[in-house]
Design a protein around this motif. Structure first.
Motif, PDB file in Angstrom:
ATOM      1  N   ASP A  87       0.653  20.268  25.784  1.00  0.00           N
ATOM      2  CA  ASP A  87      -0.419  20.220  24.731  1.00  0.00           C
ATOM      3  C   ASP A  87      -0.328  21.189  23.668  1.00  0.00           C
ATOM      4  OD1 ASP A  87      -1.881  18.250  25.998  1.00  0.00           O
ATOM      5  OD2 ASP A  87      -2.974  19.869  27.383  1.00  0.00           O
ATOM      6  N   ASN A  88       0.563  22.097  24.159  1.00  0.00           N
ATOM      7  CA  ASN A  88       0.642  23.511  23.151  1.00  0.00           C
ATOM      8  C   ASN A  88       1.785  22.862  22.030  1.00  0.00           C
ATOM      9  OD1 ASN A  88       0.109  26.349  22.698  1.00  0.00           O
ATOM     10  ND2 ASN A  88       2.364  26.318  22.614  1.00  0.00           N
ATOM     11  N   SER A  89       2.792  22.063  22.550  1.00  0.00           N
ATOM     12  CA  SER A  89       3.786  21.827  21.800  1.00  0.00           C
ATOM     13  C   SER A  89       3.383  20.717  21.028  1.00  0.00           C
ATOM     14  CB  SER A  89       4.855  20.862  22.677  1.00  0.00           C
ATOM     15  OG  SER A  89       5.977  20.251  22.064  1.00  0.00           O
ATOM     16  N   GLN A 140       1.527  22.017  17.979  1.00  0.00           N
ATOM     17  CA  GLN A 140       2.344  22.894  17.226  1.00  0.00           C
ATOM     18  C   GLN A 140       2.682  21.841  16.199  1.00  0.00           C
ATOM     19  OE1 GLN A 140       3.198  26.239  16.529  1.00  0.00           O
ATOM     20  NE2 GLN A 140       4.109  25.159  14.639  1.00  0.00           N
ATOM     21  N   LYS A 141       3.403  20.453  17.003  1.00  0.00           N
ATOM     22  CA  LYS A 141       3.786  19.326  15.844  1.00  0.00           C
ATOM     23  C   LYS A 141       2.765  18.844  15.104  1.00  0.00           C
ATOM     24  CE  LYS A 141       6.762  17.506  19.720  1.00  0.00           C
ATOM     25  NZ  LYS A 141       6.984  16.447  20.693  1.00  0.00           N
ATOM     26  N   ALA A 142       1.457  18.883  15.489  1.00  0.00           N
ATOM     27  CA  ALA A 142       0.131  18.633  14.562  1.00  0.00           C
ATOM     28  C   ALA A 142       0.054  19.487  13.206  1.00  0.00           C
ATOM     29  CB  ALA A 142      -1.000  18.540  15.428  1.00  0.00           C
ATOM     30  N   ASP A 155       2.519  21.267  12.186  1.00  0.00           N
ATOM     31  CA  ASP A 155       3.797  21.195  11.258  1.00  0.00           C
ATOM     32  C   ASP A 155       3.717  19.960  10.358  1.00  0.00           C
ATOM     33  OD1 ASP A 155       4.701  23.424  12.438  1.00  0.00           O
ATOM     34  OD2 ASP A 155       6.047  22.506  13.789  1.00  0.00           O
ATOM     35  N   LYS A 156       3.014  18.779  10.782  1.00  0.00           N
ATOM     36  CA  LYS A 156       2.933  17.551  10.160  1.00  0.00           C
ATOM     37  C   LYS A 156       1.834  17.621   9.319  1.00  0.00           C
ATOM     38  CE  LYS A 156       3.172  12.608  11.081  1.00  0.00           C
ATOM     39  NZ  LYS A 156       4.620  12.579  10.410  1.00  0.00           N
ATOM     40  N   PHE A 157       0.544  18.033  10.011  1.00  0.00           N
ATOM     41  CA  PHE A 157      -0.575  17.600   8.949  1.00  0.00           C
ATOM     42  C   PHE A 157      -1.356  18.880   8.395  1.00  0.00           C
ATOM     43  CE2 PHE A 157      -0.471  13.753  11.576  1.00  0.00           C
ATOM     44  CZ  PHE A 157      -0.066  12.888  10.754  1.00  0.00           C
ATOM     45  N   GLY A 158      -0.660  20.069   8.637  1.00  0.00           N
ATOM     46  CA  GLY A 158      -1.374  21.232   8.159  1.00  0.00           C
ATOM     47  C   GLY A 158      -2.579  21.815   9.099  1.00  0.00           C
ATOM     48  N   ALA A 159      -3.355  22.908   8.610  1.00  0.00           N
ATOM     49  CA  ALA A 159      -4.260  23.532   9.234  1.00  0.00           C
ATOM     50  C   ALA A 159      -4.990  22.840  10.532  1.00  0.00           C
ATOM     51  CB  ALA A 159      -5.290  24.408   8.458  1.00  0.00           C
ATOM     52  N   ILE A 160      -5.382  23.268  11.590  1.00  0.00           N
ATOM     53  CA  ILE A 160      -5.911  22.476  12.642  1.00  0.00           C
ATOM     54  C   ILE A 160      -7.390  22.636  12.653  1.00  0.00           C
ATOM     55  CG2 ILE A 160      -6.241  21.908  15.319  1.00  0.00           C
ATOM     56  CD1 ILE A 160      -3.369  22.735  15.558  1.00  0.00           C
ATOM     57  N   VAL A 166      -4.447  13.173  11.195  1.00  0.00           N
ATOM     58  CA  VAL A 166      -4.866  13.354  12.909  1.00  0.00           C
ATOM     59  C   VAL A 166      -3.579  12.913  13.591  1.00  0.00           C
ATOM     60  CG1 VAL A 166      -6.340  12.463  14.742  1.00  0.00           C
ATOM     61  CG2 VAL A 166      -7.233  12.367  12.222  1.00  0.00           C
ATOM     62  N   TYR A 167      -3.331  13.770  14.457  1.00  0.00           N
ATOM     63  CA  TYR A 167      -1.889  13.634  15.460  1.00  0.00           C
ATOM     64  C   TYR A 167      -2.747  13.318  16.730  1.00  0.00           C
ATOM     65  CZ  TYR A 167       1.947  14.593  17.910  1.00  0.00           C
ATOM     66  OH  TYR A 167       3.353  14.813  18.903  1.00  0.00           O
ATOM     67  N   TYR A 168      -1.754  12.303  17.490  1.00  0.00           N
ATOM     68  CA  TYR A 168      -2.275  11.840  18.743  1.00  0.00           C
ATOM     69  C   TYR A 168      -1.414  11.399  19.519  1.00  0.00           C
ATOM     70  CZ  TYR A 168      -2.892   7.512  16.190  1.00  0.00           C
ATOM     71  OH  TYR A 168      -2.673   6.431  15.165  1.00  0.00           O
ATOM     72  N   GLN A 169      -1.405  11.547  20.813  1.00  0.00           N
ATOM     73  CA  GLN A 169      -0.503  11.108  21.653  1.00  0.00           C
ATOM     74  C   GLN A 169      -0.909  10.581  22.944  1.00  0.00           C
ATOM     75  OE1 GLN A 169       3.017  10.824  21.611  1.00  0.00           O
ATOM     76  NE2 GLN A 169       3.089  11.696  19.600  1.00  0.00           N
TER      77      GLN A 169
END
Length: 245
Positions: free
Chosen positions: A159-161, A164-166, A168-173, A191-194
């Protein structure tokens, strides 16, 4: 012979007993399964009313210790929400699990709930450091994730990884939602999801607004909002990927 007859009858009776046991086992299993499904449906019916805004609704499924505890936890969460709302507090985020974990975040860094011990420590530190707590999420197995205006934290390395990817890819969480299987991270630019259910993925892609919060379950129930508009679901399955919004 008589002994041969007795031996045959004993074998026959043994087979009959096995057949009866098997029938009874699967009959009882089916009845219990249907009973559990009815209880789950009753809980879901109450939860639907609550999430639709009826904070006077109570979950009253008390047939077993497990459902009694679940009902009490949900009702306690709703009572706290009502209390904070009455006192004029701004509710920032809420997370609730079937396994009994729950947390309400209000104001800049106020919080209350039944959380894993490590989560209590991290939340206490963020509160002490006067960081604004933006989002919290706990999954059924006790893993958790937290987002503040300065940091993010996840108890599980995967989840932490992904967070971090989110970033790097889409800016502030803005927010995070985790389950035993997957994760959704709402960011400034997407929105980043897996490993999320396919209907949740489709719903995220369909929205005309940029989500700030996505709450979902592995069974496919979801709530998506930007703080104003809201999209919601019923149930379904499947997995994968990420999207730009």
């Amino acid at each position: 012979s008589y002994l041969s007859y007795v031996d045959t009858m004993m074998k026959f009776l043994l087979i009959v007993e096995l057949v009866i046991f098997t029938v009874l086992f699967f009959t009882v299993r089916l009845v219990l399964k249907r009973s559990v499904i009815r209880k789950i449906n009753a809980v879901n019916a109450s939860l639907t009313k609550i999430t639709d805004g009826d904070l006077d609704e109570k979950v009253e499924v008390r047939d077993t210790c497990e459902f009694d505890a679940l009902s009490s936890d949900i009702n306690a969460t709703v009572d706290k929400l009502k209390e904070y709302n009455k006192e004029g507090h701004r509710i920032t985020d809420v997370t609730v699990t079937d396994s009994g974990w729950w947390c309400i975040v209000w104001g800049d860094n106020g919080y209350w709930g039944l959380m894993p011990d490590t989560m209590k420590e991290v939340m206490s530190q963020y509160n002490h450091d006067h960081e604004t707590i933006l989002s919290v999420s706990i999954c059924e197995n006790g893993n958790f994730a937290i987002v503040t205006n300065k940091h993010f934290y996840a108890s599980h390395e995967t989840d932490n990884s992904n967070m971090q990817k989110a970033l790097d890819k889409f800016g502030a969480i803005y927010s995070v939602s985790i389950t035993n299987k997957g994760i959704v991270v709402c960011c400034e630019n997407g929105v980043y999801y897996q490993n999320i259910p396919s209907n949740v993925e489709e719903a995220i892609k369909e929205q005309t607004f940029r989500p700030r919060f996505v709450k979902y379950t592995d069974s496919g129930t979801y709530r998506i909002t930007d703080g104003d508009k809201i999209a919601r679901s019923e149930e379904r399955f499947s997995r994968n990927a990420e999207t730009d919004l």
